[in-house]
Design a protein around this motif. Structure first.
Motif, PDB file in Angstrom:
ATOM      1  N   GLY A 102       0.806  -1.211   0.000  1.00 18.84           N
ATOM      2  CA  GLY A 102       0.000   0.000   0.000  1.00 18.84           C
ATOM      3  C   GLY A 102       0.840   1.262   0.000  1.00 18.84           C
ATOM      4  O   GLY A 102       2.071   1.219  -0.007  1.00 18.84           O
ATOM      5  N   VAL A 103       0.148   2.390  -0.018  1.00 17.17           N
ATOM      6  CA  VAL A 103       0.796   3.699  -0.036  1.00 17.17           C
ATOM      7  C   VAL A 103       0.878   4.206   1.396  1.00 17.17           C
ATOM      8  O   VAL A 103      -0.125   4.298   2.088  1.00 17.17           O
ATOM      9  N   TRP A 104       2.080   4.534   1.829  1.00 13.91           N
ATOM     10  CA  TRP A 104       2.333   5.060   3.164  1.00 13.91           C
ATOM     11  C   TRP A 104       3.285   6.230   3.033  1.00 13.91           C
ATOM     12  O   TRP A 104       4.348   6.096   2.432  1.00 13.91           O
ATOM     13  N   GLY A 105       2.931   7.364   3.564  1.00 19.86           N
ATOM     14  CA  GLY A 105       3.804   8.530   3.520  1.00 19.86           C
ATOM     15  C   GLY A 105       4.107   8.992   2.102  1.00 19.86           C
ATOM     16  O   GLY A 105       5.184   9.472   1.827  1.00 19.86           O
ATOM     17  N   GLY A 106       3.161   8.805   1.190  1.00 22.52           N
ATOM     18  CA  GLY A 106       3.330   9.228  -0.191  1.00 22.52           C
ATOM     19  C   GLY A 106       4.166   8.294  -1.042  1.00 22.52           C
ATOM     20  O   GLY A 106       4.501   8.621  -2.168  1.00 22.52           O
ATOM     21  N   VAL A 107       4.492   7.114  -0.519  1.00 21.69           N
ATOM     22  CA  VAL A 107       5.314   6.147  -1.244  1.00 21.69           C
ATOM     23  C   VAL A 107       4.551   4.838  -1.386  1.00 21.69           C
ATOM     24  O   VAL A 107       4.017   4.318  -0.405  1.00 21.69           O
ATOM     25  N   ASP A 108       4.509   4.301  -2.611  1.00 19.23           N
ATOM     26  CA  ASP A 108       3.881   2.997  -2.841  1.00 19.23           C
ATOM     27  C   ASP A 108       4.864   1.920  -2.402  1.00 19.23           C
ATOM     28  O   ASP A 108       5.921   1.751  -2.989  1.00 19.23           O
ATOM     29  N   ARG A 109       4.528   1.207  -1.343  1.00 16.41           N
ATOM     30  CA  ARG A 109       5.412   0.190  -0.782  1.00 16.41           C
ATOM     31  C   ARG A 109       5.026  -1.221  -1.212  1.00 16.41           C
ATOM     32  O   ARG A 109       5.574  -2.201  -0.707  1.00 16.41           O
ATOM     33  N   THR A 110       4.112  -1.337  -2.163  1.00 18.93           N
ATOM     34  CA  THR A 110       3.685  -2.641  -2.646  1.00 18.93           C
ATOM     35  C   THR A 110       4.761  -3.212  -3.563  1.00 18.93           C
ATOM     36  O   THR A 110       5.190  -2.534  -4.493  1.00 18.93           O
TER      37      THR A 110
END
Length: 125
Positions: A102-110
């Motif tokens: 998912g997106v956390w802190g403006g970064v897509d971590r998927t």
């Protein structure tokens, strides 16, 4: 905001509102969360308090775009994070947790989807 404990069950709530421990109705999805490190627990608490203190919804509140399976949708969601009042705390939590999807802190971590099919083998000469 409730503390997350090993084996605790929380309701999957709106993003930006933080998870809430509930006795979920049958129509609600329940998630068994792993234990958080003390650093991640502290970051989670700071994020929840900051969201509550803003008195206005975060861009991710009320939308599932931040956890979408479509990379294009997540990219648009990450763009929506620009200007969010809790952006840095969200990123700090995701780094401490660590959130892998998912997106956390403006970064897509998927993670990128793995290629399908069998790997190619080279023919030896």
């Amino acid at each position: 905001m409730t503390q997350r404990r090993p084996g605790s069950v929380v309701k999957a709530s709106r993003l930006g509102a933080g998870p809430r421990t509930t006795e979920a109705r049958s129509s609600e999805r329940r998630i068994n969360l792993p234990a958080l490190s003390p650093t991640a627990e502290s970051a989670h608490l700071r994020l929840g308090l900051a969201i509550a203190a803003t008195f206005r919804p975060t861009p991710c509140a009320g939308s599932d775009d931040w956890l979408s399976e479509a990379a294009e949708v997540r990219a648009a969601a990450a763009e929506s994070c620009t200007g969010c009042q809790v952006l840095s705390l969200c990123a700090q939590y995701a780094d401490a947790a660590p959130e892998a999807c998912g997106v956390w802190g403006g970064v897509d971590r998927t993670p990128a989807a793995a290629k399908r099919g069998r790997p190619r083998t080279r023919k030896s000469a």
